[in-house]
Scaffold this active site. Structure first.
Site, PDB file in Angstrom:
ATOM      1  N   PHE A 175      -8.425  19.700 -24.649  1.00 44.27           N
ATOM      2  CA  PHE A 175      -8.867  18.319 -24.746  1.00 44.27           C
ATOM      3  C   PHE A 175     -10.172  18.244 -23.955  1.00 44.27           C
ATOM      4  O   PHE A 175     -10.366  19.019 -23.020  1.00 44.27           O
ATOM      5  CB  PHE A 175      -7.804  17.360 -24.183  1.00 44.27           C
ATOM      6  N   THR A 176     -11.063  17.331 -24.346  1.00 45.75           N
ATOM      7  CA  THR A 176     -12.411  17.310 -23.744  1.00 45.75           C
ATOM      8  C   THR A 176     -12.390  17.347 -22.215  1.00 45.75           C
ATOM      9  O   THR A 176     -13.027  18.195 -21.583  1.00 45.75           O
ATOM     10  CB  THR A 176     -13.174  16.045 -24.197  1.00 45.75           C
ATOM     11  N   PHE A 205     -20.867  12.991 -25.371  1.00 46.72           N
ATOM     12  CA  PHE A 205     -20.449  12.075 -26.438  1.00 46.72           C
ATOM     13  C   PHE A 205     -20.192  10.660 -25.941  1.00 46.72           C
ATOM     14  O   PHE A 205     -20.268   9.708 -26.698  1.00 46.72           O
ATOM     15  CB  PHE A 205     -19.193  12.608 -27.154  1.00 46.72           C
ATOM     16  N   ASP A 223       0.785  19.166 -21.079  1.00 50.14           N
ATOM     17  CA  ASP A 223       0.054  17.897 -21.151  1.00 50.14           C
ATOM     18  C   ASP A 223       0.887  16.972 -22.034  1.00 50.14           C
ATOM     19  O   ASP A 223       0.973  17.164 -23.256  1.00 50.14           O
ATOM     20  CB  ASP A 223      -1.342  18.123 -21.735  1.00 50.14           C
ATOM     21  N   TYR A 239       0.846  -1.196   0.000  1.00 48.55           N
ATOM     22  CA  TYR A 239       0.000   0.000   0.000  1.00 48.55           C
ATOM     23  C   TYR A 239       0.879   1.243   0.000  1.00 48.55           C
ATOM     24  O   TYR A 239       0.675   2.178  -0.759  1.00 48.55           O
ATOM     25  CB  TYR A 239      -0.907   0.000   1.230  1.00 48.55           C
ATOM     26  N   ARG A 258     -15.181  13.322 -33.470  1.00 53.11           N
ATOM     27  CA  ARG A 258     -14.555  14.458 -32.788  1.00 53.11           C
ATOM     28  C   ARG A 258     -15.096  15.706 -33.475  1.00 53.11           C
ATOM     29  O   ARG A 258     -14.490  16.270 -34.364  1.00 53.11           O
ATOM     30  CB  ARG A 258     -13.029  14.399 -32.876  1.00 53.11           C
TER      31      ARG A 258
HETATM   32  C1  LIG Z   1      -6.332  11.137 -23.228  1.00 49.02           C
HETATM   33  C2  LIG Z   1      -5.907  12.480 -22.903  1.00 49.02           C
HETATM   34  C3  LIG Z   1      -6.187  13.035 -21.652  1.00 49.02           C
HETATM   35  C4  LIG Z   1      -7.004  12.304 -20.610  1.00 49.02           C
HETATM   36  O1  LIG Z   1      -6.384  11.132 -20.214  1.00 49.02           O
HETATM   37  P1  LIG Z   1      -7.223   9.879 -19.654  1.00 49.02           P
HETATM   38  O2  LIG Z   1      -6.178   8.922 -19.205  1.00 49.02           O
HETATM   39  O3  LIG Z   1      -8.061   9.368 -20.777  1.00 49.02           O
HETATM   40  O4  LIG Z   1      -8.054  10.388 -18.527  1.00 49.02           O
HETATM   41  C5  LIG Z   1      -5.737  14.306 -21.420  1.00 49.02           C
HETATM   42  N1  LIG Z   1      -5.057  15.000 -22.344  1.00 49.02           N
HETATM   43  C6  LIG Z   1      -4.778  14.502 -23.552  1.00 49.02           C
HETATM   44  C7  LIG Z   1      -4.005  15.304 -24.536  1.00 49.02           C
HETATM   45  C8  LIG Z   1      -5.188  13.218 -23.886  1.00 49.02           C
HETATM   46  O5  LIG Z   1      -4.912  12.738 -25.106  1.00 49.02           O
END
Ligand SMILES: *Cc1c(COP(=O)(O)O)cnc(C)c1O
Length: 487
Positions: free
Chosen positions: A137-138, A460, A228, A85, A394
Site C-alpha cells: 500500500f502506498t 499523488f 494489515d 488524558y 491508482r
Molecule cells: C488506508 C490504508 C492504510 C493507511 O491507513 P490511513 O488511516 O489512511 O493512514 C494502510 N493499509 C491499507 C491496506 C489501507 O487501505
C-alpha cells in the site's frame, strides 16, 4: 446482531439488485454542478481529484477512508466518551472490543493506519532488510523504505490479471516466498506482510488456506507475520462467500482465525470500524514492549494515541459491527453490481469484484494514451468533468521516479471508484454507471496529462498536472451536444 444475512434480495421480476438493509436518518446535501463549473474546478485542482473541494463534487468516490457511514449505535456511543488524558474508560472499551473481535491482548492506539506503519517499520526494519508481501500500500511502502527496507511483492500469477475469475487474487505465491527466504536469509526478513483485501490491486482478498501455507513457511524459518487488517471485514466476507470450507463459519470466527495467524495486526480504523483512527495489536508482551515507547513519542499517551476519545468509543462499537454481515457485505454487493453492469457494457473493469471500490482498467479504457501520460489520472479527471463523480488514480501518478528521474510505471493503471459503506444509494450508483458508459463511448476524446508541480514524496496527494492538449474543452463540447446544457 447477525439476524439478517442476505445482502442480495431476489426480486419476483427478473432483476437481482443489492437492497439496502439500513435506512437513512441523517443526510448531507450534495451538489451536482453544471459541466462548465466542473471544468473550472478541475483546472483549479491541477487535474488531481485530491485537490477538489467537495462542494464541487457530486458522488465522492475518492476513498472509503474515514467516509463510511456510521451507525446510530456508533454515533450515540460518542456521547459517553470519557475525556481523560490517561486511563480513559473509552480506551478500555475499545481494548475489550479488539480482544473480542481480533483476539489480541495488547493494544497500541495510533492516530491512523500509516502511524501504525511508522511504528512497526521503525521498530522492526533495519537497512538492508527485505519484506515479502502480497502487495504494497502506498504509505506502507513509503514507511518501509524510509527505514531502509525493500519490499517484494509475491502475488500469485492471477493477482495482476485484470480479468480473472480467481476468487483469491490477493494470495501470496508460496514458492516465491520460499525462494526469497533462501536467497536473502531469514535473518534479513523481519516479517512477512499480508494485506487483507489487497487495496491497490482492486481490493482482492486472500484465502485462509493461503494464510495457513504462509504461516507454515513463516514458522519453519522463524519469521513473524504482520497483518494489515484495514480491510479485514470485507476479506472475511469474501472468505465466507468464496472458500468452501468456511461457508458456514461465522464472520466472527473467520476474523479470529485470520488474526490468529498473525504475530502483529495493525489497521486503519478509518476503514475497518467506520471511524477515524488506528491501532496495533499483538498477543506477545515482548513485541508489545518493543513498540510501546514510540506511541507516546509520535502519537499520544497510550490510552488515546492521537485519537479523539469520541472516535475511540465509536471504534469499539464499529469493530463489533464488523462481525455483522449486513454491514460488511454492503459495499462489496454494490461494487459487484457496478462491476457486472460495466462489464456487460464492455467496459474494462477488474474482475472478480473486490472490496473497497470498482476498479476500471484505464490502460485498456484509454488505450490510445501512453502510460507516461498517466491514463488513470486522465480518466479520473475526465470522469469528474462529465459527471461530478470523484474517483482516485491508482497508477503511475501514485508511483515514484527512479534515480534517473524517470517514472517507475505502475503494474496497473486503475481508476478506483470507492464505495464507502452504506453511503450511496442504488440510483446514484446507476447514475455513475450511465456516465462511465457515456465516457467509454466517447473515450477517444480524452487525452493525457503531464506534471506541472511534483512533490518528491507521495506526489499523488498534492501534485498538480495539466492536460497535454485542449481535450477537456472538446470533451465538454461533446457532453453538451449529447445532454444539452444538462448536468
Ligand atoms: C488506508 C490504508 C492504510 C493507511 O491507513 P490511513 O488511516 O489512511 O493512514 C494502510 N493499509 C491499507 C491496506 C489501507 O487501505
Amino acid at each position: 446482531m447477525n439476524d439478517q444475512t442476505t445482502p442480495s434480495i431476489r426480486f419476483y421480476g427478473e432483476e437481482t439488485i443489492p437492497v439496502e438493509l439500513h435506512k437513512v436518518r441523517i443526510v448531507q446535501k450534495l451538489h451536482l454542478r453544471p459541466v462548465d463549473e466542473r471544468l473550472d474546478a478541475i483546472n483549479k485542482g491541477g487535474y488531481n481529484t485530491f485537490l477538489l473541494n467537495t462542494k464541487d463534487v457530486f458522488l465522492d468516490m475518492l476513498t472509503d477512508s474515514g467516509t463510511n457511514a456510521m451507525s446510530d449505535n456508533q454515533v450515540s456511543s460518542m456521547l459517553k466518551a470519557d475525556d481523560a488524558y490517561a486511563g480513559s474508560q473509552s480506551f478500555y472499551r475499545m481494548e475489550e472490543a479488539l480482544r473480542d473481535v481480533f483476539g489480541k491482548e495488547h493494544i497500541l492506539p495510533v492516530h491512523q493506519g500509516r502511524a501504525a506503519e511508522n511504528v512497526v517499520s521503525q521498530v522492526f526494519i533495519k537497512p538492508g532488510d527485505i519484506i515479502p508481501m502480497n502487495y504494497h500500500f502506498t504509505t506502507t511502502k513509503a514507511h518501509m523504505e524510509l527505514n531502509g527496507g525493500k519490499i517484494f511483492e509475491i502475488l500469485t500469477e492471477e493477482g495482476l490479471k485484470i480479468k480473472s475469475n480467481h476468487p483469491f487474487k490477493g494470495n501470496i505465491d508460496i514458492q516465491q516466498l520460499k525462494d526469497l527466504i533462501l536467497q536473502y536469509g531469514a535473518e534479513h526478513i523481519p516479517f512477512i506482510r499480508l494485506e487483507a483485501s489487497t487495496n491497490l490491486i482492486g481490493g482482492q482478498p486472500f484465502s485462509i488456506q493461503n494464510m495457513r501455507e504462509v504461516k507454515a513457511v513463516a514458522d519453519e524459518y522463524g519469521i513473524m507475520i504482520v497483518l494489515d487488517a484495514s480491510l479485514i471485514g470485507e476479506n472475511a466476507w469474501f472468505i465466507k462467500q468464496r472458500e468452501e470450507e468456511f461457508k458456514n463459519t461465522s464472520i466472527r470466527d473467520i476474523l479470529r482465525m485470520m488474526c490468529g495467524f498473525a504475530d502483529i495486526v495493525y489497521f486503519s480504523s478509518r476503514k475497518v470500524s467506520s471511524t477515524r483512527g488506528g491501532g496495533i495489536c499483538t498477543n506477545s508482551h515482548e513485541l508489545f514492549l518493543k513498540m510501546r515507547d514510540l506511541v507516546p513519542l509520535y502519537e499520544g499517551f497510550l490510552t488515546y494515541g492521537g485519537m479523539s476519545v469520541r472516535e475511540i468509543e465509536a471504534m469499539a462499537v464499529g469493530l463489533q459491527e464488523t462481525t455483522d454481515e449486513t454491514v460488511i457485505s454492503q459495499s462489496p454487493s454494490f461494487i459487484e453490481y457496478t462491476v457486472k453492469e460495466l462489464d456487460a457494457r464492455g467496459i474494462p473493469v477488474i474482475t472478480p469484484a473486490g472490496a473497497l471500490g470498482c476498479h476500471i482498467d484505464a490502460m485498456s479504457f484509454l488505450e490510445h494514451i501512453p502510460q507516461k501520460e498517466y491514463p488513470a489520472g486522465a480518466l479520473a479527471a475526465a470522469l469528474y468533468i462529465i459527471s461530478g463523480c470523484r474517483g482516485m488514480e491508482r497508477g503511475t501518478i501514485s508511483s515514484v521516479r527512479n534515480e534517473n528521474g524517470e517514472d517507475v510505471l505502475a503494474d496497473m493503471e486503475l481508476l478506483r471508484l470507492a464505495f464507502p459503506r452504506r453511503v450511496f444509494t442504488l440510483s446514484q450508483t446507476k447514475f455513475l454507471i450511465d456516465r462511465v458508459h457515456w465516457l467509454f463511448e466517447n473515450r477517444k476524446l480524452v487525452g493525457g496529462l503531464k506534471f506541472v508541480e511534483e512533490p518528491e514524496v507521495l506526489r499523488f496527494f498534492m501534485g498538480r498536472l495539466a492536460p497535454v492538449s485542449d481535450w477537456p474543452q472538446k470533451l465538454v463540447e461533446k457532453f453538451k451536444e449529447d445532454f444539452g446544457n444538462s448536468l
